[in-house]
Scaffold this active site. Structure first.
Site, mmCIF file in Angstrom:
data_model
loop_
_atom_site.group_PDB
_atom_site.id
_atom_site.type_symbol
_atom_site.label_atom_id
_atom_site.label_comp_id
_atom_site.label_asym_id
_atom_site.label_seq_id
_atom_site.Cartn_x
_atom_site.Cartn_y
_atom_site.Cartn_z
ATOM 1 N N LYS A 219 0.832 -1.210 0.000
ATOM 2 C CA LYS A 219 0.000 0.000 0.000
ATOM 3 C C LYS A 219 0.868 1.264 0.000
ATOM 4 O O LYS A 219 0.644 2.194 -0.781
ATOM 5 C CB LYS A 219 -0.896 -0.009 1.241
ATOM 6 C CG LYS A 219 -1.632 1.280 1.503
ATOM 7 C CD LYS A 219 -2.701 1.513 0.476
ATOM 8 C CE LYS A 219 -3.225 2.937 0.522
ATOM 9 N NZ LYS A 219 -4.294 3.161 -0.425
ATOM 10 N N CYS A 273 -3.653 10.896 1.034
ATOM 11 C CA CYS A 273 -2.895 9.646 0.844
ATOM 12 C C CYS A 273 -1.493 9.895 0.301
ATOM 13 O O CYS A 273 -0.498 9.598 0.954
ATOM 14 C CB CYS A 273 -3.636 8.738 -0.126
ATOM 15 S SG CYS A 273 -5.340 8.512 0.331
#
Ligand code: SAJ
Length: 426
Positions: A219, A273
């Site tokens: 991720k 993010c």
């Protein structure tokens, strides 16, 4: 009897709420849990507090059918899914307090055989840390992978713990939740297999097995990779600027090479993010993550460069009104989190006050932190009429549609390459 009937989703934000609604629509009984009372109330009424295509209809449907209920505290369930924010603190270090608070909120209701899944973006080792935390707080339970007597799926009553990162793009969340491939890493292979079975019940994409630590790094890698590629584009835009070369033309031509794909420069990198996740790697390996660190610096620095350039242009035109076009962190959304456009508008509003006009078609009113400087909030049509300078900060569709004839009178800084048919400063 199905293995997973009752699911508790902890955190009803951009990821937790769509996931809870999707699982509820697949025949499971879902309890959505959030620490914020207003979020619990909003969702309980079948409505939503975030903006995401098609989510309102789905939530309304699963709430009215009773498949999705909400509460501020977890209740016993088969699966506990954690989808809470993992921000960075003032020194860019990961703040995992919300993950630990989520674990602590359900640890007392955990029962033998439960599955615990962490979806929040997390530094390497967090999932194992969650397993150890549960084992310490509930010595009466066996936690898979913790202690020599457990693990390897031999104990059917063990608590399984796994990591499965979300990878959805805001604006396409529901589609991507179903269709994207998922990587699933348990603290042991047995935990991985259980989590895989759970995800396969609602995901159409491949559910690929790995370890918890690898899944955590996957991720972080995805977003750090994108950050580094955007940094390349931003650096290139500064080089082009120095030599008075059109960066959009350079990128367009370079990308005709079959193995080159330069991303698009902008006013910096925003969102919750890409501007945050690389720090999770940098923090754990600062001596090795040199390129990632530099990429963060390049992208942050681009915002400062845009501000300096805008100030120079505005100072050259002391009586001009200035339109800041776009505030959100990317096109066609209403999300201001970590938005570089907002940072630019804020710096200009603080310096030039009422000369700055704000155009943001996705918001109904200016954010309070800009309103206090006396800036005016207006439509793009009003701005075209009353401004002499435009700083284009977000590539919203509304801006792309303005023909050259209607903006020929403007002095433009186009940070997104939307108005390329006129002299462009990037
Ligand atoms: N940006 C550029 N130039 C580009 C692409 C993006 O300047 O060529 C900027 C955008 O304007 C924005 C920022 O980068 O300010 C981030 O936008 P984005 O569209 O790249 O990504 P996010 O933050 O909306 O979503 C990302 C996605 N990750 C990747 O594409 C690797 C998404 O799949 C993740 O699920 C999401 O982060 C997340 O939750 O981690």
């Amino acid at each position: 009897m199905p293995e997973f009937q009752k699911i508790a989703v902890i955190g009803l934000g951009y990821i937790g709420l769509p996931t809870a609604a999707l699982i509820a629509s697949r025949g499971m009984q879902v309890l959505g849990v959030d620490a914020k009372e207003d979020v619990v109330r909003t969702v309980a009424a079948g409505t939503i507090h975030i903006s995401e295509p098609d989510l309102d209809g789905l939530v309304s449907k699963v709430v009215s059918s009773g498949a999705l209920t909400t509460a501020s505290k977890p209740q016993p369930a088969d699966v506990f899914m954690i989808a809470v924010p993992t921000p960075i603190d003032a020194s860019s270090r990961p703040d995992l307090s919300m993950v630990y608070a989520a674990v602590d909120s359900f640890v007392e209701v955990l029962a033998p055989g439960n599955l615990v899944i962490l979806e929040s973006t997390s530094p390497i080792g967090t999932t194992e840390g969650v397993a150890v935390r549960i084992a310490k707080m509930r010595p009466d339970l066996h936690v898979d992978g913790v202690g020599w007597e457990n693990g390897n799926g031999k104990d059917k009553g063990a608590i399984s713990v796994a990591y499965c990162p979300e990878r959805v793009l805001p604006g396409r969340i529901l589609t991507e939740l179903i269709n994207n491939d998922r990587c699933i890493g348990g603290v042991t292979p047995a935990s991985t297999r259980r989590a895989q079975r759970f995800y396969k019940s609602f995901v159409r994409g491949a559910c690929v097995a790995t370890t918890a630590r690898a899944a955590e790094l996957v991720k972080l890698t995805e977003n750090a990779f994108r950050d580094a590629n955007i940094a390349f584009a931003n650096e290139l835009s500064l080089i082009c600027d120095r030599f008075d070369i059109n960066v959009w033309e350079v990128i367009d031509l370079a990308n005709r090479h079959p193995r080159v794909n330069v991303l698009r420069p902008g006013p910096g990198v925003g969102g919750h993010c890409i501007a945050v996740d690389p720090w999770f790697i940098i923090d754990s390996a600062p001596d090795l993550a040199r390129l990632m660190r530099t990429s963060r610096d390049v992208n942050n620095d681009k915002t400062r460069k845009v501000i300096e350039k805008a100030e120079a242009l505005i100072d050259d035109h002391p009586y001009a009104s200035v339109a800041c076009c776009g505030l959100t962190f990317k096109a066609n959304i209403d999300d201001l989190r970590e938005s570089p456009a907002m940072e630019v508008a804020h710096a200009l509003a603080a310096k030039y006050g009422a000369r700055i006009k704000i155009v943001e078609p996705n918001l109904r009113r200016p954010p309070p932190e800009l309103a206090e400087f006396g800036v005016e909030f207006m439509t793009i049509d009003e701005a075209l009429h009353c401004c002499e300078i435009a700083i284009l900060l977000v590539d919203h569709d509304e801006f792309k549609m303005i023909p050259l004839a209607e903006r020929r009178h403007l002095d433009v800084i186009d940070t997104r390459g939307v108005w390329q048919d006129m002299p462009v400063r990037t």
